[in-house]
Write a protein that holds these residues in place. Structure first.
Motif, PDB file in Angstrom:
ATOM      1  N   ARG A  13      40.555  35.815  32.833  1.00 19.20           N
ATOM      2  CA  ARG A  13      40.074  35.307  34.093  1.00 19.20           C
ATOM      3  C   ARG A  13      39.282  36.343  35.054  1.00 19.20           C
ATOM      4  O   ARG A  13      38.474  36.155  35.727  1.00 19.20           O
ATOM      5  N   ALA A  14      40.308  37.294  35.035  1.00 20.87           N
ATOM      6  CA  ALA A  14      39.909  38.565  36.051  1.00 20.87           C
ATOM      7  C   ALA A  14      38.499  39.219  35.638  1.00 20.87           C
ATOM      8  O   ALA A  14      37.792  39.527  36.536  1.00 20.87           O
ATOM      9  N   GLN A  16      36.135  37.691  34.626  1.00 11.88           N
ATOM     10  CA  GLN A  16      35.087  36.874  35.060  1.00 11.88           C
ATOM     11  C   GLN A  16      34.489  37.324  36.122  1.00 11.88           C
ATOM     12  O   GLN A  16      33.236  36.973  36.651  1.00 11.88           O
ATOM     13  N   VAL A  17      35.173  38.057  37.257  1.00  4.61           N
ATOM     14  CA  VAL A  17      34.851  38.483  38.614  1.00  4.61           C
ATOM     15  C   VAL A  17      34.153  39.957  38.381  1.00  4.61           C
ATOM     16  O   VAL A  17      33.513  40.240  39.474  1.00  4.61           O
ATOM     17  N   ARG A  74      40.183  39.593  42.245  1.00  4.17           N
ATOM     18  CA  ARG A  74      40.816  39.657  40.757  1.00  4.17           C
ATOM     19  C   ARG A  74      42.141  39.014  40.844  1.00  4.17           C
ATOM     20  O   ARG A  74      42.240  38.191  39.837  1.00  4.17           O
ATOM     21  N   ALA A  77      41.437  35.318  40.435  1.00  3.03           N
ATOM     22  CA  ALA A  77      40.959  35.184  39.380  1.00  3.03           C
ATOM     23  C   ALA A  77      41.887  35.075  38.348  1.00  3.03           C
ATOM     24  O   ALA A  77      41.824  33.954  37.701  1.00  3.03           O
ATOM     25  N   GLU A  78      42.890  35.835  38.331  1.00  3.57           N
ATOM     26  CA  GLU A  78      44.033  35.861  37.254  1.00  3.57           C
ATOM     27  C   GLU A  78      44.780  34.540  37.623  1.00  3.57           C
ATOM     28  O   GLU A  78      45.341  33.958  36.497  1.00  3.57           O
ATOM     29  N   VAL A  82      39.660  31.456  41.878  1.00  4.67           N
ATOM     30  CA  VAL A  82      38.759  32.485  42.409  1.00  4.67           C
ATOM     31  C   VAL A  82      37.463  31.807  43.018  1.00  4.67           C
ATOM     32  O   VAL A  82      36.794  32.278  43.761  1.00  4.67           O
ATOM     33  N   GLU A  83      36.845  30.475  42.116  1.00  4.72           N
ATOM     34  CA  GLU A  83      35.852  29.907  42.672  1.00  4.72           C
ATOM     35  C   GLU A  83      35.360  29.967  44.235  1.00  4.72           C
ATOM     36  O   GLU A  83      34.433  30.232  44.647  1.00  4.72           O
ATOM     37  N   ALA A  86      34.910  33.413  45.317  1.00  8.09           N
ATOM     38  CA  ALA A  86      33.681  34.067  44.746  1.00  8.09           C
ATOM     39  C   ALA A  86      32.502  33.531  45.459  1.00  8.09           C
ATOM     40  O   ALA A  86      31.515  34.373  45.805  1.00  8.09           O
TER      41      ALA A  86
END
Length: 98
Positions: A13-14, A16-17, A74, A77-78, A82-83, A86
């Motif tokens: 997931r991290a 992804q950013v 990060r 996201a983890e 995050v959305e 972000a």
């Protein structure tokens, strides 16, 4: 095994950013370079050592300013949240969909 699976999912997931963080850092670097060039244009008498110090100072400022926001992105996201962050970063820094 479950703990390792959780850590792997967090890392994925991290990851992804990363493009967003990279885009943010690229934008900041473009701005930094432009402003340094503009400033040094007005200081033609500046020697190489001074020019290098200006470069280092501005790089350090950019890195320090972006450190906490990128660390938090990060972390969010983890944690799978995050959305909204972000999207806000993309909007605030006028970043293309990265």
């Amino acid at each position: 095994i479950e703990d390792e699976l959780v850590r792997l999912e967090q890392k994925l997931r991290a990851a992804q950013v990363r493009p967003l963080i990279s885009g943010l850092r690229q934008r900041a670097e473009q701005i930094r370079q432009k402003e340094v060039a503009r400033m040094l244009h007005h200081l033609p008498e500046a020697d190489d050592a001074t020019r290098e110090q200006v470069q280092r100072l501005t790089q350090a400022l950019v890195n320090k300013l972006l450190h906490e926001p990128t660390t938090r992105l990060r972390r969010e996201a983890e944690n799978g949240r995050v959305e909204p962050y972000a999207d806000t970063v993309r909007y605030l820094f006028d970043l293309e969909e990265v």
